[in-house]
Design an enzyme around this catalytic site. Sequence first.
Site, PDB file in Angstrom:
ATOM      1  N   ASP A  13       0.752  -1.422   0.068  1.00 23.45           N
ATOM      2  CA  ASP A  13      -0.059   0.059   0.002  1.00 23.45           C
ATOM      3  C   ASP A  13       0.727   1.390   0.160  1.00 23.45           C
ATOM      4  O   ASP A  13       0.537   2.252   0.613  1.00 23.45           O
ATOM      5  CB  ASP A  13      -1.084   0.062   1.217  1.00 23.45           C
ATOM      6  CG  ASP A  13      -1.779  -1.229   1.201  1.00 23.45           C
ATOM      7  OD1 ASP A  13      -2.253  -1.651   0.223  1.00 23.45           O
ATOM      8  OD2 ASP A  13      -1.899  -1.752   2.396  1.00 23.45           O
ATOM      9  N   LYS A  16       2.348   2.073  -5.203  1.00 24.96           N
ATOM     10  CA  LYS A  16       3.069   1.740  -6.076  1.00 24.96           C
ATOM     11  C   LYS A  16       2.307   1.912  -7.820  1.00 24.96           C
ATOM     12  O   LYS A  16       2.959   2.319  -8.671  1.00 24.96           O
ATOM     13  CB  LYS A  16       3.218   0.045  -6.080  1.00 24.96           C
ATOM     14  CG  LYS A  16       4.132  -0.260  -4.839  1.00 24.96           C
ATOM     15  CD  LYS A  16       4.491  -1.808  -5.019  1.00 24.96           C
ATOM     16  CE  LYS A  16       3.125  -2.579  -4.543  1.00 24.96           C
ATOM     17  NZ  LYS A  16       2.725  -2.332  -2.990  1.00 24.96           N
ATOM     18  N   GLY A  40      -4.171  -4.370  -4.625  1.00 24.51           N
ATOM     19  CA  GLY A  40      -5.288  -3.547  -5.093  1.00 24.51           C
ATOM     20  C   GLY A  40      -4.787  -2.146  -5.433  1.00 24.51           C
ATOM     21  O   GLY A  40      -4.196  -1.646  -4.537  1.00 24.51           O
ATOM     22  N   HIS A  41      -4.802  -1.673  -6.562  1.00 25.26           N
ATOM     23  CA  HIS A  41      -4.594  -0.507  -6.932  1.00 25.26           C
ATOM     24  C   HIS A  41      -5.648   0.532  -7.335  1.00 25.26           C
ATOM     25  O   HIS A  41      -6.420  -0.025  -7.961  1.00 25.26           O
ATOM     26  CB  HIS A  41      -3.633  -0.069  -8.158  1.00 25.26           C
ATOM     27  CG  HIS A  41      -2.355  -1.007  -8.009  1.00 25.26           C
ATOM     28  ND1 HIS A  41      -1.671  -0.910  -7.258  1.00 25.26           N
ATOM     29  CD2 HIS A  41      -1.710  -1.716  -9.015  1.00 25.26           C
ATOM     30  CE1 HIS A  41      -0.487  -1.724  -7.336  1.00 25.26           C
ATOM     31  NE2 HIS A  41      -0.659  -2.084  -8.652  1.00 25.26           N
ATOM     32  N   GLN A 225       2.143  -6.273  -2.813  1.00 24.54           N
ATOM     33  CA  GLN A 225       2.300  -6.039  -1.461  1.00 24.54           C
ATOM     34  C   GLN A 225       3.547  -5.307  -1.232  1.00 24.54           C
ATOM     35  O   GLN A 225       4.006  -4.623  -1.938  1.00 24.54           O
ATOM     36  CB  GLN A 225       2.532  -7.511  -1.013  1.00 24.54           C
ATOM     37  CG  GLN A 225       1.224  -8.334  -0.889  1.00 24.54           C
ATOM     38  CD  GLN A 225       0.784  -8.994  -2.219  1.00 24.54           C
ATOM     39  OE1 GLN A 225       1.504  -9.757  -2.828  1.00 24.54           O
ATOM     40  NE2 GLN A 225      -0.372  -8.569  -2.804  1.00 24.54           N
TER      41      GLN A 225
HETATM   42  P1  IMP Z   1      -2.865 -12.746   2.013  1.00 26.56           P
HETATM   43  O1  IMP Z   1      -1.747 -12.342   1.077  1.00 26.56           O
HETATM   44  O2  IMP Z   1      -4.220 -12.662   1.479  1.00 26.56           O
HETATM   45  O3  IMP Z   1      -2.559 -14.318   2.173  1.00 26.56           O
HETATM   46  O4  IMP Z   1      -2.503 -11.838   3.508  1.00 26.56           O
HETATM   47  C1  IMP Z   1      -1.266 -12.122   4.096  1.00 26.56           C
HETATM   48  C2  IMP Z   1      -0.948 -10.755   4.678  1.00 26.56           C
HETATM   49  O5  IMP Z   1      -0.741  -9.954   3.825  1.00 26.56           O
HETATM   50  C3  IMP Z   1      -2.024  -9.918   5.577  1.00 26.56           C
HETATM   51  O6  IMP Z   1      -1.537  -9.430   6.590  1.00 26.56           O
HETATM   52  C4  IMP Z   1      -2.615  -9.089   4.421  1.00 26.56           C
HETATM   53  O7  IMP Z   1      -2.983  -8.086   5.031  1.00 26.56           O
HETATM   54  C5  IMP Z   1      -1.252  -8.551   3.842  1.00 26.56           C
HETATM   55  N1  IMP Z   1      -1.671  -8.283   2.380  1.00 26.56           N
HETATM   56  C6  IMP Z   1      -1.890  -9.249   1.284  1.00 26.56           C
HETATM   57  N2  IMP Z   1      -1.896  -8.099   0.093  1.00 26.56           N
HETATM   58  C7  IMP Z   1      -1.598  -6.874   0.520  1.00 26.56           C
HETATM   59  C8  IMP Z   1      -1.699  -5.780  -0.269  1.00 26.56           C
HETATM   60  O8  IMP Z   1      -1.730  -5.643  -1.433  1.00 26.56           O
HETATM   61  N3  IMP Z   1      -1.302  -4.584   0.498  1.00 26.56           N
HETATM   62  C9  IMP Z   1      -1.076  -4.709   1.840  1.00 26.56           C
HETATM   63  N4  IMP Z   1      -1.058  -5.958   2.632  1.00 26.56           N
HETATM   64  C10 IMP Z   1      -1.405  -7.123   2.036  1.00 26.56           C
END
Ligand code: IMP
Length: 425
Positions: A13, A16, A40-41, A225
Amino acid sequence: MSNIVIVGAQWGDEGKGKIVDLLSGDIQYVVRFQGGNNAGHTIIVDGKKYVLHLVPSGILHDGKVCLIGNGVVLDPVIFAHELDVLAGQGVDVSPSRLKVSAKTHLIMPYHKALDMAREKAAAEKKIGTTGRGIGPCYEDKAARIGIRAADLADLSLLKAKIATALREKNVLLASCYGVDPLGVEEVFAEIAPLASRLLPYLTDVSSELEAARKAGKKALFEGAQGTHLDVDHGTYPFVTSSNTVAGNTAAGTGFAGSGKDRIIGILKAYTTRVGEGPFPTELHDAVGETLRRNGGEFGATTGRPRRCGWQDIVLLRESVRLNGLTEIALTKLDVLSGLSEIKICVAYEYRGQRTDYPPQEENGLGAVTPVYENMPGWSEPLEQYTSFAQLPEAARAYVRRLEELAGVPITLVSVGPDREQTISR
Ligand code: IMP
């Protein structure tokens, strides 16, 4: 310099999408190499808002080809939906502009069911995942029972693989989590009709990129991420299930690269995190609330409020090293306007000692106390400024100090959500 790699330097977040969008001017290929629709953007172009979860943001520019690499996990239902939404907004999403590696693993309904069931059962020990089935899909890939996009070309193989996967998944769902098991026919009926939709998009991403390199074309690799969510190098176990660091561009696409890439870390002017896990500089006070409100810190994917805190140089230095960052793009500097004082965490106190490195033990980072350096804030809004020299002295000093502490140049400073609100240094 040939290609550009963009990665998040924090916990995701960082903004990017905007920087990818901005730098893709003379780029012909925009490539995703890991993650899925947990990303998500929200991108604003000429006042129009686009929300992207899977499709690379290069799709918003004419003349670019977007590639989804084998390192991504792709939910076919979401992919089809995203195509429909973009097409409805007038974006060309034809297979000549968007291609998916045939080796990309598919997120299936049972991955989502398992992700959600586990999180629910874990209660206070949960990871705080996005519930999109990301982890269970990567698990199946490693367990060699995953379903790849190419499997959609053989529906009897697809059905057999669903049956194999469900044999174990249903035991877990029903016995461990008390959730209704899923039927083979039910899952097949949801996925099989998407085959004709997806198959035209499949390609060999590795060869596409090699051909592009030979033709002198440039690619931009768009990380999802952030570095500290990397499954190996992040704050394990509170991480995502893929390698988010820049080195994964090679494995996640099958393109070895030229070794002369610009590797840009996207760094928010403060820090945020969604989901659970340690966050040494987290603010639980009115300043944290101000950052969340002024920065609009609510997840683009789940809408969850993001946890907010000060900049953490210990973690930033890790990001510089782990990714081999050649530069930093600083985002959301404008959100800090109005704070009388800004803190930068320059080291930790851990077990009675000062340290410049994060502890490696699982619960170590949760037990550190940040050592702060204080800097004066500034009151004026920054959105209208177009050059670094115009910024208030305190804002310039903050940027220079971050740069000095990180050891790499900050080449872009973003002072607002629009593409135009970016200062190049
Ligand atoms: P998962 O990727 O859904 O398995 O989530 C694992 C961890 O990564 C959690 O803490 C989510 O909140 C975090 N996370 C996954 N994708 C994002 C992202 O795009 N931005 C911020 N945090 C993310």
